[in-house]
Design a protein around this motif. Sequence first.
Motif, PDB file in Angstrom:
ATOM      1  N   GLU A 280       0.821  -1.215   0.000  1.00  0.00           N
ATOM      2  CA  GLU A 280       0.000   0.000   0.000  1.00  0.00           C
ATOM      3  C   GLU A 280       0.856   1.266   0.000  1.00  0.00           C
ATOM      4  N   ALA A 281       2.147   1.134   0.206  1.00  0.00           N
ATOM      5  CA  ALA A 281       3.020   2.304   0.284  1.00  0.00           C
ATOM      6  C   ALA A 281       3.031   3.099  -1.011  1.00  0.00           C
ATOM      7  N   LYS A 282       2.802   2.444  -2.146  1.00  0.00           N
ATOM      8  CA  LYS A 282       2.920   3.161  -3.420  1.00  0.00           C
ATOM      9  C   LYS A 282       1.912   4.305  -3.521  1.00  0.00           C
ATOM     10  N   GLU A 283       0.709   4.141  -2.998  1.00  0.00           N
ATOM     11  CA  GLU A 283      -0.273   5.227  -3.047  1.00  0.00           C
ATOM     12  C   GLU A 283       0.089   6.325  -2.063  1.00  0.00           C
ATOM     13  N   ARG A 284       0.532   5.937  -0.854  1.00  0.00           N
ATOM     14  CA  ARG A 284       0.932   6.956   0.123  1.00  0.00           C
ATOM     15  C   ARG A 284       2.121   7.755  -0.399  1.00  0.00           C
ATOM     16  N   VAL A 285       3.098   7.081  -0.993  1.00  0.00           N
ATOM     17  CA  VAL A 285       4.303   7.753  -1.477  1.00  0.00           C
ATOM     18  C   VAL A 285       3.972   8.687  -2.640  1.00  0.00           C
ATOM     19  N   ARG A 286       3.179   8.215  -3.566  1.00  0.00           N
ATOM     20  CA  ARG A 286       2.854   9.029  -4.754  1.00  0.00           C
ATOM     21  C   ARG A 286       2.170  10.333  -4.347  1.00  0.00           C
ATOM     22  N   ILE A 287       1.195  10.251  -3.455  1.00  0.00           N
ATOM     23  CA  ILE A 287       0.459  11.453  -3.049  1.00  0.00           C
ATOM     24  C   ILE A 287       1.309  12.324  -2.130  1.00  0.00           C
ATOM     25  N   ALA A 288       2.116  11.705  -1.238  1.00  0.00           N
ATOM     26  CA  ALA A 288       2.973  12.485  -0.338  1.00  0.00           C
ATOM     27  C   ALA A 288       4.006  13.278  -1.133  1.00  0.00           C
ATOM     28  N   LEU A 289       4.553  12.706  -2.194  1.00  0.00           N
ATOM     29  CA  LEU A 289       5.502  13.436  -3.046  1.00  0.00           C
ATOM     30  C   LEU A 289       4.833  14.646  -3.697  1.00  0.00           C
ATOM     31  N   ARG A 290       3.633  14.440  -4.201  1.00  0.00           N
ATOM     32  CA  ARG A 290       2.932  15.539  -4.866  1.00  0.00           C
ATOM     33  C   ARG A 290       2.590  16.650  -3.880  1.00  0.00           C
ATOM     34  N   ASN A 291       2.098  16.277  -2.682  1.00  0.00           N
ATOM     35  CA  ASN A 291       1.709  17.286  -1.696  1.00  0.00           C
ATOM     36  C   ASN A 291       2.907  17.943  -1.028  1.00  0.00           C
ATOM     37  N   SER A 292       4.083  17.384  -1.212  1.00  0.00           N
ATOM     38  CA  SER A 292       5.306  18.002  -0.676  1.00  0.00           C
ATOM     39  C   SER A 292       5.994  18.894  -1.705  1.00  0.00           C
ATOM     40  N   GLY A 293       5.389  18.996  -2.893  1.00  0.00           N
ATOM     41  CA  GLY A 293       5.915  19.900  -3.915  1.00  0.00           C
ATOM     42  C   GLY A 293       6.805  19.240  -4.940  1.00  0.00           C
ATOM     43  N   TYR A 294       6.829  17.901  -4.968  1.00  0.00           N
ATOM     44  CA  TYR A 294       7.669  17.191  -5.934  1.00  0.00           C
ATOM     45  C   TYR A 294       6.768  16.535  -6.985  1.00  0.00           C
ATOM     46  N   GLU A 295       6.465  17.312  -8.001  1.00  0.00           N
ATOM     47  CA  GLU A 295       5.582  16.820  -9.061  1.00  0.00           C
ATOM     48  C   GLU A 295       6.259  15.703  -9.838  1.00  0.00           C
ATOM     49  N   GLN A 296       5.498  14.670 -10.114  1.00  0.00           N
ATOM     50  CA  GLN A 296       6.043  13.508 -10.800  1.00  0.00           C
ATOM     51  C   GLN A 296       5.520  13.443 -12.233  1.00  0.00           C
ATOM     52  N   LYS A 297       6.445  13.321 -13.165  1.00  0.00           N
ATOM     53  CA  LYS A 297       6.038  13.123 -14.544  1.00  0.00           C
ATOM     54  C   LYS A 297       5.563  11.685 -14.734  1.00  0.00           C
ATOM     55  N   PRO A 298       4.706  11.457 -15.714  1.00  0.00           N
ATOM     56  CA  PRO A 298       4.264  10.071 -15.968  1.00  0.00           C
ATOM     57  C   PRO A 298       5.445   9.184 -16.331  1.00  0.00           C
ATOM     58  N   ARG A 299       5.809   8.295 -15.425  1.00  0.00           N
ATOM     59  CA  ARG A 299       6.940   7.403 -15.629  1.00  0.00           C
ATOM     60  C   ARG A 299       6.587   6.007 -15.117  1.00  0.00           C
ATOM     61  N   ARG A 300       7.368   5.051 -15.571  1.00  0.00           N
ATOM     62  CA  ARG A 300       7.231   3.699 -15.047  1.00  0.00           C
ATOM     63  C   ARG A 300       8.172   3.559 -13.841  1.00  0.00           C
ATOM     64  N   ILE A 301       7.600   3.343 -12.670  1.00  0.00           N
ATOM     65  CA  ILE A 301       8.371   3.233 -11.430  1.00  0.00           C
ATOM     66  C   ILE A 301       8.350   1.783 -10.973  1.00  0.00           C
ATOM     67  N   THR A 302       9.526   1.230 -10.759  1.00  0.00           N
ATOM     68  CA  THR A 302       9.653  -0.152 -10.271  1.00  0.00           C
ATOM     69  C   THR A 302      10.472  -0.142  -8.991  1.00  0.00           C
ATOM     70  N   VAL A 303       9.901  -0.722  -7.947  1.00  0.00           N
ATOM     71  CA  VAL A 303      10.575  -0.787  -6.637  1.00  0.00           C
ATOM     72  C   VAL A 303      10.771  -2.247  -6.265  1.00  0.00           C
ATOM     73  N   ASN A 304      12.004  -2.581  -5.890  1.00  0.00           N
ATOM     74  CA  ASN A 304      12.299  -3.934  -5.395  1.00  0.00           C
ATOM     75  C   ASN A 304      12.996  -3.811  -4.051  1.00  0.00           C
ATOM     76  N   ILE A 305      12.493  -4.564  -3.065  1.00  0.00           N
ATOM     77  CA  ILE A 305      13.101  -4.567  -1.728  1.00  0.00           C
ATOM     78  C   ILE A 305      13.734  -5.938  -1.521  1.00  0.00           C
ATOM     79  N   SER A 306      15.038  -5.966  -1.466  1.00  0.00           N
ATOM     80  CA  SER A 306      15.765  -7.240  -1.369  1.00  0.00           C
ATOM     81  C   SER A 306      16.471  -7.344  -0.006  1.00  0.00           C
TER      82      SER A 306
END
Length: 515
Positions: free
Chosen positions: A43-69
């Motif tokens: 569920e972090a992906k939705e929290r992170v996406r909106i938190a970045l936008r509301n903190s002033g870091y606009e995100q361009k439409p990109r493919r984001i891949t996160v891996n936690i190893s």
Amino acid sequence: MFSKVYSTTITGITAYVVTVEVDVGRGLPVFDMGGYLSTEVKEAKERVRIALRNSGYEQKPRRITVNISPADIHKYGTGFDLPIAIGILGAQDEVNMTAFEDMVIIGELSLDGTVNPVKGILPSVCEALQQGKKRCILPAENMAEGSVVKGMELIPVRTLKEAVVYLQTGKSPAQERNSPLKGNYDTAGKESPQEQLDFLEIKGQESAKRATMIAAAGMHNILYVGPPGSGKTMLAKRISSIMPELSFEEQLELTKIYSIAGQLNPNHPLMTKRPFRAPGHGVTQAALLGGGRVPRPGEVTLSGKGVLFLDELTEYRQTVLEGLREPLEEKKVILTRLTETCVYPADFMLAAAMNPCRCGYFPDRSRCTCTQQDVTRFLGRISRPLWDRFDICIQVTDAGVHKMQYQSCNKKGSSAYMKEKVECARAWQAERFAKENIYFNAQMSAMQLEKYCRLGEKEQEFMEKVYDKFHLTSRGYHKILKTARTIADIEECTEIEIAHLSEALSYRSYRSVIE
């Protein structure tokens, strides 16, 4: 672009440093996450996406891949929000990538970019330090807990923007708030002193007090049996007052457990008092032993280094009580799942209280209305194997009105005196087990019993007669030897004598006598 940051995860009570890898590239605007993640991590992906936008870091439409190893460790919790957000910004060249190598980042994000506190900061910081990390970005509300660890530079942040400013400029927001950056035990908040209960408040009950002192000295499990209102609970609640103070290593170990369970006092993050846990008889097996959808330590783990008290023992569900048998012997709880196994420590002293019969007054026939069959059936609620795991069973009787009115000045009945005797016995055990992997007489194995509890000829003959007369099990026989060893330590005797064995036997024969 690719970035890599470090964070931590916890399985059972063990923390691991993990790598959060982020790739931001061209393609369909999706946000994929992998690495054996629990629901709250995904569920972090939705929290992170909106938190970045509301903190002033606009995100361009990109493919984001996160891996936690590594991908073979199941990741739980919400502490990956902040490292994922920092990883995304690092992949977009908005923060300096070279700043991440010696750093771990932990924190949960709100939708407005606020960094929220998380559980398990203390074990996470300890593991990061052990793995060679030098700095840790963590929620400001977890600063006091993290400051218990020496040698780690802590950067407390309240918002995502504060974390980014630090990574861009190297200036910590804590400097403006005059907060310490170095973890220091001396500056960490400690528990405020509390008035302790004293055994001097209990009138009479000298034999029960002595049995309690013996139990605390050797960490023996103790069962109080007696009529309602005779003082069983009062005795149990005062056990902690005669136990030695925790060493710093014990404090740290206990604090890690409470940190993972989320039960630390934020103002006093270091556990300096031995716990006394008393779950009600409605407790579930998962709450007592540990478990749940997301594994959490249970009462047997939270009472480590202290006392677990079960009042009205016969009222607990039998399945719950039977689940205690293995932790009492192995001093650990093993939770086996399909894909993982969690091991929790269970280094506690069990104290329990119960009535001798349904009405509570047996063997006082002037008040007891139960038949012998009723008494046997009532005691049968506690299985023989569980009963056998109590080293000491003491009958608590009504003190009487004369002792209740008597103002005792006998210091031998005070917690201070009893604590001195307990500490003396513990010192003998510390010297005895200096080269062993145990600390108390109750923990001795069969091989160690042969080494440290050797009996003379008279004592051996005495125990042979006792074994046959009371139909002891091997476990029961060993319990008597362990308790006798503790009694000898209290009396400062190097050898176990018949008097010590007789007293230890008197604490084991209650059920056999009344049945």
